[in-house]
Design an enzyme around this catalytic site. Structure first.
Site, PDB file in Angstrom:
ATOM      1  N   ASN A  16       8.324  -8.411  17.506  1.00 12.51           N
ATOM      2  CA  ASN A  16       9.198  -7.471  18.367  1.00 12.51           C
ATOM      3  C   ASN A  16       9.481  -8.491  19.562  1.00 12.51           C
ATOM      4  O   ASN A  16      10.226  -8.689  19.904  1.00 12.51           O
ATOM      5  CB  ASN A  16       8.295  -6.942  19.104  1.00 12.51           C
ATOM      6  CG  ASN A  16       7.977  -5.301  18.846  1.00 12.51           C
ATOM      7  OD1 ASN A  16       6.866  -4.935  18.689  1.00 12.51           O
ATOM      8  ND2 ASN A  16       9.018  -5.183  18.099  1.00 12.51           N
ATOM      9  N   ASP A  71       6.486   3.150  18.699  1.00 12.70           N
ATOM     10  CA  ASP A  71       7.467   3.185  18.131  1.00 12.70           C
ATOM     11  C   ASP A  71       8.657   4.717  18.722  1.00 12.70           C
ATOM     12  O   ASP A  71       7.899   5.556  19.168  1.00 12.70           O
ATOM     13  CB  ASP A  71       7.705   3.323  16.716  1.00 12.70           C
ATOM     14  CG  ASP A  71       8.536   3.249  15.645  1.00 12.70           C
ATOM     15  OD1 ASP A  71       9.245   2.405  16.974  1.00 12.70           O
ATOM     16  OD2 ASP A  71       8.713   3.361  14.940  1.00 12.70           O
ATOM     17  N   SER A 120       4.114  -5.824  17.636  1.00  9.82           N
ATOM     18  CA  SER A 120       4.300  -6.966  17.179  1.00  9.82           C
ATOM     19  C   SER A 120       4.708  -7.900  16.871  1.00  9.82           C
ATOM     20  O   SER A 120       5.876  -8.427  17.600  1.00  9.82           O
ATOM     21  CB  SER A 120       4.490  -6.050  15.716  1.00  9.82           C
ATOM     22  OG  SER A 120       6.259  -5.693  15.564  1.00  9.82           O
TER      23      SER A 120
HETATM   24  C1  FPP Z   1       8.677  -0.012  20.239  1.00 15.22           C
HETATM   25  O1  FPP Z   1       9.397   1.200  20.287  1.00 15.22           O
HETATM   26  C2  FPP Z   1       7.561  -0.864  21.233  1.00 15.22           C
HETATM   27  C3  FPP Z   1       7.460  -1.596  22.168  1.00 15.22           C
HETATM   28  C4  FPP Z   1       7.794  -3.177  21.051  1.00 15.22           C
HETATM   29  C5  FPP Z   1       6.493  -1.774  23.107  1.00 15.22           C
HETATM   30  C6  FPP Z   1       5.511  -0.485  23.170  1.00 15.22           C
HETATM   31  C7  FPP Z   1       4.740  -0.920  24.218  1.00 15.22           C
HETATM   32  C8  FPP Z   1       4.859  -0.116  25.774  1.00 15.22           C
HETATM   33  C9  FPP Z   1       4.983   0.507  26.336  1.00 15.22           C
HETATM   34  C10 FPP Z   1       3.900  -0.962  26.875  1.00 15.22           C
HETATM   35  C11 FPP Z   1       2.745  -0.597  26.764  1.00 15.22           C
HETATM   36  C12 FPP Z   1       1.763  -1.160  27.613  1.00 15.22           C
HETATM   37  C13 FPP Z   1       0.225  -1.741  27.299  1.00 15.22           C
HETATM   38  C14 FPP Z   1      -0.712  -2.328  28.365  1.00 15.22           C
HETATM   39  C15 FPP Z   1      -0.546  -1.571  26.274  1.00 15.22           C
HETATM   40  P1  FPP Z   1      11.184   1.095  19.739  1.00 15.22           P
HETATM   41  O2  FPP Z   1      11.777   0.165  21.118  1.00 15.22           O
HETATM   42  O3  FPP Z   1      10.366   0.068  18.600  1.00 15.22           O
HETATM   43  O4  FPP Z   1      11.269   1.923  19.496  1.00 15.22           O
HETATM   44  P2  FPP Z   1      12.952   1.909  18.540  1.00 15.22           P
HETATM   45  O5  FPP Z   1      12.581   2.617  16.625  1.00 15.22           O
HETATM   46  O6  FPP Z   1      13.726   3.710  18.808  1.00 15.22           O
HETATM   47  O7  FPP Z   1      13.825   1.342  18.464  1.00 15.22           O
END
Ligand code: FPP
Length: 194
Positions: free
Chosen positions: A77, A29, A74
């Protein structure tokens, strides 16, 4: 599984080996917020998130922590802008493809949890390949939760129970944690009743 070599190995002196957990779970996150703070597009935050995850996996391996679970995507998402969702799916796929060899070298066993059917076909294939190739590795267990969600899990449990256990509808109190576990993740044919 590192982009650039991280020279960790040694446990920091302020961490006691006997107090280390056996399993660490992280919710990915703040990627977007981090990127915004740096004046970068959100996708750069996701890229940085992957680097952080690799560092974490390296820590687990070097410090003898047996399992790392990353809650990566999730069910909520999917509500992100389509461009961002597409980017994330592509990123997952690329990371798996690029890191498989190193996961083998590092003896990492990768597993995925969540409803994978909704993911793009090519990503599902990459997931299946990495799970299959690393299944006999005995080092760190790296579990990635993808398309996971509490509501989704409840729906799955209900779907698993409904055909097998009509007593649940007539006397729901007979449903216990034990019978739920037995029904929703049966190691063998289920003979138990609710
Ligand atoms: C949330 O941050 C993160 C995600 C929705 C995606 C995270 C997944 C990856 C970086 C890929 C991982 C890859 C593998 C193969 C395990 P956010 O965008 O919600 O941050 P925010 O809360 O600041 O908006």
């Amino acid at each position: 599984m590192t982009a650039k070599p991280i020279t960790l190995q040694e446990l920091p002196t302020d961490l006691r080996p006997d107090r280390l957990p056996q399993h660490v779970a992280v919710i990915m996150d703040g990627n977007g917020r981090w990127a915004k703070k740096q004046g970068l597009p959100r996708i750069m935050g996701h890229r940085r998130g992957v680097d952080t995850l690799k560092e974490l996996l390296r820590c687990c391996k070097d410090w003898g922590i047996g399992a790392l679970t990353a809650y990566a995507f999730s069910t909520e998402n999917w509500g992100r802008p389509q461009e961002e969702v597409n980017f994330l799916m592509m990123l997952f796929e690329r990371v798996l493809r690029q890191e498989l060899r190193e996961m083998m070298q590092e003896d990492v066993q990768i597993e995925f949890v969540g409803n994978l059917n909704a993911l793009p076909e090519s990503l599902q294939q990459e997931i299946a390949k990495s799970v299959d190739e690393t299944r006999h590795n005995t080092g760190t267990k790296f579990r990635v939760a993808t398309n996971y969600g509490g509501r989704q899990e409840i729906i799955h449990a209900c779907q698993a129970i409904a055909p097998k256990c009509n007593k649940v509808t007539s006397s729901p109190r007979k449903l216990t944690k034990r019978s739920l576990n037995a029904i929703s993740t049966p190691p063998e044919p289920v003979t138990q009743t609710c």
